[in-house]
Write a protein that holds these residues in place. Structure first.
Motif, PDB file in Angstrom:
ATOM      1  N   THR A 168      12.846   7.056   5.631  1.00  0.00           N
ATOM      2  CA  THR A 168      11.742   6.417   5.163  1.00  0.00           C
ATOM      3  C   THR A 168      11.994   5.856   3.827  1.00  0.00           C
ATOM      4  OG1 THR A 168       9.501   6.776   4.208  1.00  0.00           O
ATOM      5  CG2 THR A 168      11.161   8.746   3.773  1.00  0.00           C
ATOM      6  N   THR A 169      11.352   4.520   3.865  1.00  0.00           N
ATOM      7  CA  THR A 169      11.632   3.495   2.788  1.00  0.00           C
ATOM      8  C   THR A 169      10.850   4.016   1.389  1.00  0.00           C
ATOM      9  OG1 THR A 169       9.727   2.157   3.544  1.00  0.00           O
ATOM     10  CG2 THR A 169      12.014   1.726   4.197  1.00  0.00           C
ATOM     11  N   ALA A 170       9.820   5.031   1.647  1.00  0.00           N
ATOM     12  CA  ALA A 170       9.186   5.405   0.574  1.00  0.00           C
ATOM     13  C   ALA A 170       8.619   6.918   0.675  1.00  0.00           C
ATOM     14  CB  ALA A 170       7.994   4.401   0.050  1.00  0.00           C
ATOM     15  N   MET A 171       8.891   7.743   0.119  1.00  0.00           N
ATOM     16  CA  MET A 171       8.664   9.084   0.345  1.00  0.00           C
ATOM     17  C   MET A 171       7.414   9.029  -0.569  1.00  0.00           C
ATOM     18  SD  MET A 171      10.454  11.232   1.890  1.00  0.00           S
ATOM     19  CE  MET A 171      10.161  13.075   1.528  1.00  0.00           C
ATOM     20  N   THR A 193      -0.325  11.548  -3.450  1.00  0.00           N
ATOM     21  CA  THR A 193       0.717  12.401  -3.080  1.00  0.00           C
ATOM     22  C   THR A 193       1.946  12.712  -3.943  1.00  0.00           C
ATOM     23  OG1 THR A 193       2.136  10.506  -2.410  1.00  0.00           O
ATOM     24  CG2 THR A 193       0.636  11.409  -0.629  1.00  0.00           C
ATOM     25  N   MET A 194       1.770  12.197  -5.068  1.00  0.00           N
ATOM     26  CA  MET A 194       2.858  12.413  -6.138  1.00  0.00           C
ATOM     27  C   MET A 194       2.070  12.762  -7.580  1.00  0.00           C
ATOM     28  SD  MET A 194       5.652  12.240  -4.287  1.00  0.00           S
ATOM     29  CE  MET A 194       7.106  12.022  -5.673  1.00  0.00           C
ATOM     30  N   GLU A 195       2.201  14.068  -8.155  1.00  0.00           N
ATOM     31  CA  GLU A 195       1.269  14.173  -9.266  1.00  0.00           C
ATOM     32  C   GLU A 195       1.885  13.364 -10.318  1.00  0.00           C
ATOM     33  OE1 GLU A 195       1.661  18.242  -9.888  1.00  0.00           O
ATOM     34  OE2 GLU A 195       0.275  18.875  -8.480  1.00  0.00           O
ATOM     35  N   SER A 196       3.268  13.138 -10.393  1.00  0.00           N
ATOM     36  CA  SER A 196       4.026  12.348 -11.430  1.00  0.00           C
ATOM     37  C   SER A 196       3.921  10.844 -11.423  1.00  0.00           C
ATOM     38  CB  SER A 196       5.628  12.602 -11.368  1.00  0.00           C
ATOM     39  OG  SER A 196       5.958  12.182 -10.287  1.00  0.00           O
ATOM     40  N   SER A 254       0.636  -1.137   0.060  1.00  0.00           N
ATOM     41  CA  SER A 254       0.275   0.007  -0.101  1.00  0.00           C
ATOM     42  C   SER A 254       0.964   1.225   0.060  1.00  0.00           C
ATOM     43  CB  SER A 254      -0.960   0.010   1.253  1.00  0.00           C
ATOM     44  OG  SER A 254      -0.053  -0.124   2.365  1.00  0.00           O
ATOM     45  N   ALA A 255       2.013   1.066   0.507  1.00  0.00           N
ATOM     46  CA  ALA A 255       2.915   2.356   0.485  1.00  0.00           C
ATOM     47  C   ALA A 255       3.242   2.903  -0.737  1.00  0.00           C
ATOM     48  CB  ALA A 255       4.301   1.825   1.098  1.00  0.00           C
ATOM     49  N   THR A 256       3.166   1.905  -1.834  1.00  0.00           N
ATOM     50  CA  THR A 256       3.301   2.305  -3.312  1.00  0.00           C
ATOM     51  C   THR A 256       1.971   2.930  -3.899  1.00  0.00           C
ATOM     52  OG1 THR A 256       5.079   0.751  -3.626  1.00  0.00           O
ATOM     53  CG2 THR A 256       3.746   1.376  -5.539  1.00  0.00           C
ATOM     54  N   ILE A 257       0.954   2.262  -3.563  1.00  0.00           N
ATOM     55  CA  ILE A 257      -0.444   2.536  -4.168  1.00  0.00           C
ATOM     56  C   ILE A 257      -0.944   3.972  -3.758  1.00  0.00           C
ATOM     57  CG2 ILE A 257      -2.883   2.255  -4.246  1.00  0.00           C
ATOM     58  CD1 ILE A 257      -1.152   0.365  -5.890  1.00  0.00           C
ATOM     59  N   GLY A 286      -1.413  18.688   6.167  1.00  0.00           N
ATOM     60  CA  GLY A 286      -1.179  19.682   5.345  1.00  0.00           C
ATOM     61  C   GLY A 286      -0.315  19.158   4.104  1.00  0.00           C
ATOM     62  N   TYR A 287      -0.328  17.986   3.791  1.00  0.00           N
ATOM     63  CA  TYR A 287       0.685  17.518   2.691  1.00  0.00           C
ATOM     64  C   TYR A 287      -0.083  17.807   1.316  1.00  0.00           C
ATOM     65  CZ  TYR A 287       4.143  14.740  -0.005  1.00  0.00           C
ATOM     66  OH  TYR A 287       5.004  14.480  -0.902  1.00  0.00           O
ATOM     67  N   LYS A 288       0.858  18.424   0.508  1.00  0.00           N
ATOM     68  CA  LYS A 288       0.565  18.914  -0.815  1.00  0.00           C
ATOM     69  C   LYS A 288       1.175  17.826  -1.866  1.00  0.00           C
ATOM     70  CE  LYS A 288      -2.128  22.111   0.571  1.00  0.00           C
ATOM     71  NZ  LYS A 288      -3.410  21.772   0.725  1.00  0.00           N
ATOM     72  N   ALA A 289       0.354  17.377  -2.838  1.00  0.00           N
ATOM     73  CA  ALA A 289       1.035  16.515  -3.942  1.00  0.00           C
ATOM     74  C   ALA A 289       2.188  17.087  -4.484  1.00  0.00           C
ATOM     75  CB  ALA A 289      -0.054  16.252  -5.117  1.00  0.00           C
ATOM     76  N   GLN A 290       3.138  16.495  -4.725  1.00  0.00           N
ATOM     77  CA  GLN A 290       4.725  17.044  -5.132  1.00  0.00           C
ATOM     78  C   GLN A 290       4.642  16.918  -6.666  1.00  0.00           C
ATOM     79  OE1 GLN A 290       7.059  18.310  -2.839  1.00  0.00           O
ATOM     80  NE2 GLN A 290       4.832  18.196  -1.666  1.00  0.00           N
TER      81      GLN A 290
END
Length: 328
Positions: free
Chosen positions: A162-165, A108-111, A100-103, A324-328
């Motif tokens: 962290t193993t997955a940003m 969280t990641m626009e790309s 799930s860390a990938t999904i 408050g995290y925004k997609a990078q």
């Protein structure tokens, strides 16, 4: 020497001839292609995801009669492997073992180059997993209160690997810092293996990832897991407290591992993979080993897991927005 009759000789020859035929029929009954099968893994060899996939490959090979290969497509927190799966031929030869860390990175990641609800489809849940927060054995910390006191004395080392940003192995550490009122800064690693090496060597003070990545290293004294993200301790390590038990009920996240295939894979092939994978995951020896690694084994149908993933993505978005995290 006892003489073998002609009738016995013919019977033995007939049985020998039938044995390969029976094996071929057994293989054909799997419904899978009569070709080598590939399991994509989005992290380097030696990490928890890789170890589990390699362990599962052997009983799959025995059941299907096919050669089962592990293909490590490491990088970008596992998304390279999922993109590879998305673009793979939907012929039943390629699956991916995905946490799930990938999904969650779709939030969280626009790309991120895939849509988990459109470009891939689940075969079966393999199990659920807690996120673990661990520290380096070089800093002399054994509990969360110890770690808090250590952070106050070492303000220049308030970071964690962290193993997955952009995943909950990142957010759980940030959330923990918020809860203990000491901001913690994430440092990205390309999977668990290099993070464990740096923790063992004292190059970084703390780390965050799936407990499957850290449990064996915790037992070997290479890292020290001080709390996890479940509502109750994981089956494999009941002695490790959860953050909830330690008085931080907001630190609850339950992840999972799932087998996926390309989106357009025909239903008979999806069903064939599901049958074989669920059979392997039901083996007592397999359950024992996966539990030892930190996975609480649980299977599903494709429809059941799609419903779960949809609900989890909605809940996770709420958590991500709250910090408050925004997609990078």
């Amino acid at each position: 020497m006892k003489k073998v009759s002609r009738r016995s000789t013919l019977a033995i020859a007939g049985a020998a001839a039938m044995a390969p035929l029976a094996a071929v029929r057994a293989q054909q009954q799997t419904g899978l292609p009569d070709k080598p099968l590939k399991i994509l893994v989005g992290f380097p060899a030696g990490g928890g995801t890789d170890v589990m996939a390699r362990f599962l490959a052997e009983p799959l090979k025995q059941r299907t009669g096919r050669n089962v290969l592990i293909d490590n497509k490491a990088g970008a927190s596992g998304t390279i492997a999922v993109e590879t799966l998305k673009n793979a031929a939907p012929d039943g030869t390629t699956i991916a073992y995905v946490p799930s860390a990938t999904i969650v990175q779709k939030l969280t990641m626009e790309s991120v180059p895939f849509d988990p609800l459109a470009d891939i489809q689940p075969v079966t849940l393999a199990g659920t997993v807690q996120t673990a927060f661990c520290v380096s054995p070089t800093i002399g910390v054994n509990t969360l209160p110890d770690y808090i006191e250590w952070l106050k004395k070492n303000p220049t080392r308030q970071s964690f690997g962290t193993t997955a940003m952009g995943s909950f192995t990142h957010f759980f550490g940030v959330m923990a810092g918020r809860e203990i009122d000491i901001p913690l800064e994430p440092v990205p690693y390309r999977g668990a293996a290099p993070l464990v090496a740096d923790l063992q060597g004292g190059h970084i003070a703390a780390g965050c990832g799936g407990i499957t990545d850290f449990l064996e290293h915790h037992r070997a004294g290479k890292v020290k897991v001080i709390f996890t993200s479940g509502t109750k301790p994981t089956t494999s390590a009941p002695e490790i407290p959860t953050a909830t038990q330690l008085g931080y009920p907001k630190l609850q996240i339950l992840g999972w591992y799932v087998f996926f295939v390309p989106a357009k894979t025909p239903t008979p092939l999806v069903d064939a993979w599901g049958k074989e994978l669920r059979a392997v995951l039901a083996l007592p020896d397999v359950q024992k080993k996966l539990t030892e690694l930190g996975l609480d084994v649980e299977t599903s149908t494709p429809a059941e897991f799609t419903q779960r993933m949809t609900a989890d993505l909605a809940r996770w978005k709420t958590i991500i927005d709250s910090i408050g995290y925004k997609a990078q």
